[in-house]
Enzyme design. Structure first.
Site, PDB file in Angstrom:
ATOM      1  N   ASP A  67       0.827  -1.207   0.000  1.00  0.00           N
ATOM      2  CA  ASP A  67       0.000   0.000   0.000  1.00  0.00           C
ATOM      3  C   ASP A  67       0.862   1.259   0.000  1.00  0.00           C
ATOM      4  O   ASP A  67       2.086   1.197   0.186  1.00  0.00           O
ATOM      5  CB  ASP A  67      -0.969  -0.005   1.200  1.00  0.00           C
ATOM      6  N   ASN A 129      -7.830  -2.613  14.049  1.00  0.00           N
ATOM      7  CA  ASN A 129      -9.212  -2.923  13.650  1.00  0.00           C
ATOM      8  C   ASN A 129      -9.280  -4.102  12.680  1.00  0.00           C
ATOM      9  O   ASN A 129     -10.293  -4.317  12.030  1.00  0.00           O
ATOM     10  CB  ASN A 129      -9.889  -1.679  13.036  1.00  0.00           C
ATOM     11  N   HIS A 131      -7.411  -4.521   9.938  1.00  0.00           N
ATOM     12  CA  HIS A 131      -7.095  -4.278   8.524  1.00  0.00           C
ATOM     13  C   HIS A 131      -5.783  -4.941   8.122  1.00  0.00           C
ATOM     14  O   HIS A 131      -4.876  -5.130   8.932  1.00  0.00           O
ATOM     15  CB  HIS A 131      -7.134  -2.784   8.164  1.00  0.00           C
ATOM     16  N   GLU A 136      -9.641  -1.762   4.920  1.00  0.00           N
ATOM     17  CA  GLU A 136     -10.332  -1.457   6.166  1.00  0.00           C
ATOM     18  C   GLU A 136     -11.560  -2.360   6.331  1.00  0.00           C
ATOM     19  O   GLU A 136     -12.026  -2.967   5.347  1.00  0.00           O
ATOM     20  CB  GLU A 136     -10.777   0.013   6.141  1.00  0.00           C
TER      21      GLU A 136
HETATM   22  C1  GLP Z   1      -0.656   0.534   8.502  1.00  0.00           C
HETATM   23  C2  GLP Z   1      -0.298  -0.293   7.258  1.00  0.00           C
HETATM   24  C3  GLP Z   1      -0.505  -1.772   7.481  1.00  0.00           C
HETATM   25  C4  GLP Z   1       0.116  -2.182   8.796  1.00  0.00           C
HETATM   26  C5  GLP Z   1      -0.571  -1.467   9.929  1.00  0.00           C
HETATM   27  C6  GLP Z   1      -0.034  -1.847  11.301  1.00  0.00           C
HETATM   28  O1  GLP Z   1      -1.963   0.963   8.524  1.00  0.00           O
HETATM   29  N1  GLP Z   1      -1.035   0.108   6.118  1.00  0.00           N
HETATM   30  O2  GLP Z   1       0.058  -2.492   6.394  1.00  0.00           O
HETATM   31  O3  GLP Z   1       0.000  -3.574   8.964  1.00  0.00           O
HETATM   32  O4  GLP Z   1      -0.394  -0.076   9.728  1.00  0.00           O
HETATM   33  O5  GLP Z   1       1.038  -1.035  11.659  1.00  0.00           O
HETATM   34  P1  GLP Z   1       2.011  -1.294  12.886  1.00  0.00           P
HETATM   35  O6  GLP Z   1       2.862  -2.450  12.486  1.00  0.00           O
HETATM   36  O7  GLP Z   1       2.807  -0.029  13.006  1.00  0.00           O
HETATM   37  O8  GLP Z   1       1.169  -1.576  14.056  1.00  0.00           O
END
Ligand code: GLP
Length: 240
Positions: A67, A129, A131, A136
């Site tokens: 992404d 959440n 995702h 989402e």
């Molecule tokens: C973002 C990314 C996801 C990632 C998520 C969790 O929203 N788009 O790909 O898995 O955050 O992030 P973290 O690893 O910092 O908790």
């Protein structure tokens, strides 16, 4: 889905980095799917260290990131910048072989992945959440790479990386859930108690309210958790 609960994030990074290193040794032109966020940072550090020690050649590797933000005013928070500074600048991957979805290419992104041979291993984190990528809650399990609006919860969670919450982009482009499910192997890492409910839902639902629960229909998924992230799962599910 295989669940592995390990004591420390370092142990997880060690196992996951081994998988990537072994894949690249066996298949020098492998296609890898990569994630951003704080969760994979230790895994990337471990890949860099092992790649240096074992002289691993990434020159024929293709990577596809999950992404990227849209309308982001802070380049240092872009996922391209993240990947350069946490992995790509330290291995001999060719920058032209590192792909990110964008407003310009997103309609062809799934085809580009297919043309490259399909993703051999896709690495995922998980949002609080549920995702995956920026898919989402509510996103169809049939979705391809698409433009998406971020939920309040995600904007709030990601604000810690920005100077001010008003600077967090509100839209992004993300591989779809179907795009992710087309990967040959999927590894998801979840760390910390902030992820415990999402991990519980991943194993106990099959519903668009928890995007990660879509993974249960894939036949080659391993979910690595630390003890906090696995803390809501039943004891009988959890073994080391
Ligand atoms: C973002 C990314 C996801 C990632 C998520 C969790 O929203 N788009 O790909 O898995 O955050 O992030 P973290 O690893 O910092 O908790």
């Amino acid at each position: 889905m295989e669940l592995k609960v390990l004591k420390s994030s370092k142990d997880i990074a060690d196992l996951v980095s081994n998988e990537f290193i072994n894949l690249i040794k066996e298949k020098p032109n492998a296609v890898i799917g990569l994630a951003t966020g704080s969760t994979p940072i230790e895994t990337y550090e471990a890949i860099i260290n092992k790649a240096k020690k074992e002289m691993i050649d990434f020159s024929s590797i293709q990577s596809f990131n999950l992404d990227e933000y849209l309308n982001n005013q802070d380049f240092s928070q872009s996922y391209r910048y993240f990947m350069d500074s946490h992995l790509f600048d330290y291995i001999n991957i060719k920058k032209e072989n590192t792909h990110f979805p964008s407003e310009e290419n997103y309609k062809n992104y799934d085809d580009e992945i297919k043309k490259a041979g399909g993703i051999d291993i896709q690495l995922l984190g998980i949002g609080a959440n549920g995702h995956i990528g920026f898919n989402e809650p509510g996103t169809s399990f049939d979705s391809k790479t698409h433009i998406t609006q971020l939920k309040e919860k995600t904007i709030h969670d990601n604000a810690r990386f920005f100077k001010d919450i008003s600077l967090v982009p509100t839209s992004a482009v993300s591989m779809g859930i179907n795009t992710i499910l087309n990967s040959k192997r999927i590894i998801l890492i979840a760390l910390g108690k902030n992820k415990a409910q999402a991990i519980y839902d991943t194993f106990n639902k099959y519903d668009v309210s928890c995007p990660a629960s879509s993974l249960s229909k894939h036949n080659n998924v391993t979910i690595y958790c630390d003890e906090e992230a696995a803390s809501l799962l039943k004891k009988e599910l959890v073994h080391e």
